[in-house]
Design a protein around this motif. Structure first.
Motif, short mmCIF file in Angstrom:
data_model
loop_
_atom_site.label_atom_id
_atom_site.label_comp_id
_atom_site.label_asym_id
_atom_site.label_seq_id
_atom_site.Cartn_x
_atom_site.Cartn_y
_atom_site.Cartn_z
N CYS A 199 -12.63 2.81 -0.13
CA CYS A 199 -11.77 3.59 -1.00
C CYS A 199 -10.97 2.57 -2.08
CB CYS A 199 -10.97 4.72 -0.40
SG CYS A 199 -10.22 5.79 -1.54
N TYR A 205 0.30 7.27 -1.25
CA TYR A 205 0.92 7.40 0.24
C TYR A 205 -0.17 6.96 1.27
CZ TYR A 205 -2.56 11.10 -0.70
OH TYR A 205 -3.61 11.70 -1.42
N GLN A 243 -15.34 8.42 1.92
CA GLN A 243 -13.85 8.68 1.62
C GLN A 243 -13.62 9.22 0.53
OE1 GLN A 243 -11.50 8.72 3.62
NE2 GLN A 243 -12.15 7.30 5.16
#
Ligand code: SAH
Ligand code: SF4
Ligand code: F3S
Length: 481
Positions: A199, A205, A243
């Protein structure tokens, strides 16, 4: 024993700084089984624990395929196991705690069978601190391997079985993309096919861009060939995994994207096609049209929104606003009116004020999700957000989670209630643990339990919905031919 730091330095260890330096060239290789290992696993049983996302489940299918090719045997019985493999997830602290707990619990088997081999694989292995912690506290782990080198598992087992040395090898740079990796699938009718790895989104986060590396698409020919073979072998439903499937092909082709791939797969005549996960900012009209024009592409879209506050979305590096997300959902529903839309939402991200949370609540009301996974933000060391100030207190995170969950559960129940009395085609997957009922999913991915013969497993049957719960439906088999 040597000093721990010395030991760590001896091995290939992960490093987040190197992980961010996306290496330019991706190698495309064909997996070749090493014939010298054909009997390596004779009389040895392995038990694999899989945590985390469906990408990890797909990796476990590969690990099992490779081990079976060397004559190892899978077992579900802990007492029979000679090898324990933990295929781990690092997405939140809770996921990691489960693995540490399990590693501690399983240690007791060494009392009766000191030769048991413990393997730590998956996303936790890619974290810098995991290896330190393993050597300090879980020294019974024999092999640590990462997400980029699981294809080397037989080499590592060979070392441990012959020389009883520890093996720690984790690449920070992504490994090659392999065609023809052996896979042991759960069944032949519902299959999972990775269309890409890694990804490049770097949501602030999230640990995944570090643990899974750079985005690498598989070649379309390889994907189509694999699916063709799976269909010949009885596949009724293919689940395309990545992803961020919406950015499929960007690294490989100038003019071939996820929408094109969906169309090409639909032409292979498989009854059901699903995919996950999608990032809103990469979703294009070609993909929406592929869902609209090909009834095999199931009308379900998992479209994680993460937050309804523009300020938080920006801090999360998500590249869209609340308004843009709502527009996207409106467009999806215009083209595919029956589409079911589910999402992921994080509460308590760094800097989230009550007003931001209320924006999320407002978004949930406006969109009317058919279902949602909701999470409390968990700080992940090494990610940008771990350094953000204004971390939210756990108590507040939990309060917000309860409020949000009550709302999203209500959304899920009301969707389920609207299905009562209607008929849906269901691909029968297995006998549920809810009292000998069959279970399977409707096209828009609602779980249905109903009575019927296990001869129906793997088939698509018509089911009338008779009762709705928040998380599942109860149905009745339509006996009409
Ligand atoms: N690539 C997918 C899945 C990522 S992980 C996607 O982008 O949708 C699944 C979900 O876990 C994410 O959508 C996010 O909601 C949640 N998640 C990721 N990192 C998290 C963290 N640090 N704390 C809490 N939830 C997190
Ligand atoms: Fe994580 Fe964002 Fe990538 Fe999903 S898109 S895996 S949330 S960085
Ligand atoms: Fe977990 Fe790794 Fe998947 S962190 S969610 S197993 S990509």
């Amino acid at each position: 024993m040597k000093n721990k730091e010395e030991l760590i330095d001896k091995y290939f260890k992960p490093n987040f700084k190197s992980a961010i330096q996306r290496k330019d060239k991706v190698e495309y290789l064909d997996y070749q089984a090493n014939l010298a290992y054909t009997n390596l696993g004779k009389n040895l049983h392995y038990l694999i624990f899989t945590y985390g996302c469906i990408g990890n489940s797909a990796d476990s299918e590969t690990i099992k395929g490779i081990l079976d090719s060397a004559n190892f045997q899978e077992t579900k019985n802990e007492h029979e196991a000679d090898i324990f493999i933990l295929n781990t997830c690092a997405i939140r602290e809770g996921a990691e705690d489960r693995v540490w707990g399990e590693l501690g619990r399983l240690k007791k088997y060494l009392i009766f069978k000191p030769q048991i081999i413990f393997i730590l694989a998956g996303c936790m292995s890619q974290e810098e601190n995991t290896i330190k912690k393993v050597l300090a506290k879980y020294n019974h782990v024999d092999i640590i391997l990462g997400t980029h080198n699981l294809y080397k598992i037989l080499d590592y087992l060979h070392v441990v079985l012959t020389s009883h040395e520890k093996v720690i090898e984790v690449f920070s740079y992504e490994g090659a993309v392999f065609a023809h990796l052996p896979k042991k699938r759960l069944n032949n009718f519902k299959v999972f096919v990775e269309i890409m790895f890694g990804c490049d989104e770097f949501c602030t986060y999230c640990i995944v861009p570090y643990t899974r590396g750079k985005e690498r698409s598989r070649k379309k020919e390889d994907i189509l060939e694999e699916i063709t073979r799976l269909i010949e072998n009885g596949a009724m439903e293919v689940n395309l995994l990545g992803q961020n499937v919406n950015s499929y092909g960007k690294d490989l082709y100038e003019n071939y994207s996820f929408g094109d791939l969906l169309q090409d797969i639909a032409r292979l005549h498989i009854p059901r096609i699903r995919f996950m996960t999608s990032h809103p900012h990469d979703l294009d009209l070609k993909t929406i049209l592929a869902i609209k024009n090909h009834p095999q592409v199931m009308p379900h879209f998992h479209l994680p929104v993460q937050s309804g506050s523009n300020h938080i979305l920006q801090k999360m590096n998500r590249h869209y606003t609340k308004e843009e997300y709502i527009d996207l959902v409106t467009t999806l529903r215009q083209y595919v009116p029956k589409i079911s839309i589910t999402t992921d939402i994080i509460v308590g991200f760094a800097g989230e004020q009550e007003a931001d949370f209320l924006e999320t609540i407002d978004l949930v009301k406006k969109v009317g999700f058919d279902g949602a996974y909701t999470f409390m933000y968990s700080v992940r060391e090494g990610t940008p957000a771990a350094k953000f100030s204004e971390q939210v207190d756990n108590k507040i995170k939990n309060q917000r989670l309860q409020v949000l969950m009550a709302m999203t559960n209500e959304g899920s129940l009301s969707k389920n209630l609207s299905m009562v009395g209607h008929y849906y085609p269901v691909l029968v997957e297995s006998i549920s643990n809810k009292g000998n009922l069959l279970c399977g999913y409707t096209p828009d991915y609602r779980l249905v339990n109903f009575a019927g013969s296990d001869q129906l497993i793997g088939k698509i049957v018509q089911v009338k919905i008779i009762k709705a719960k928040t998380w599942f439906l109860l149905g009745e088999l339509d006996e009409q031919p």
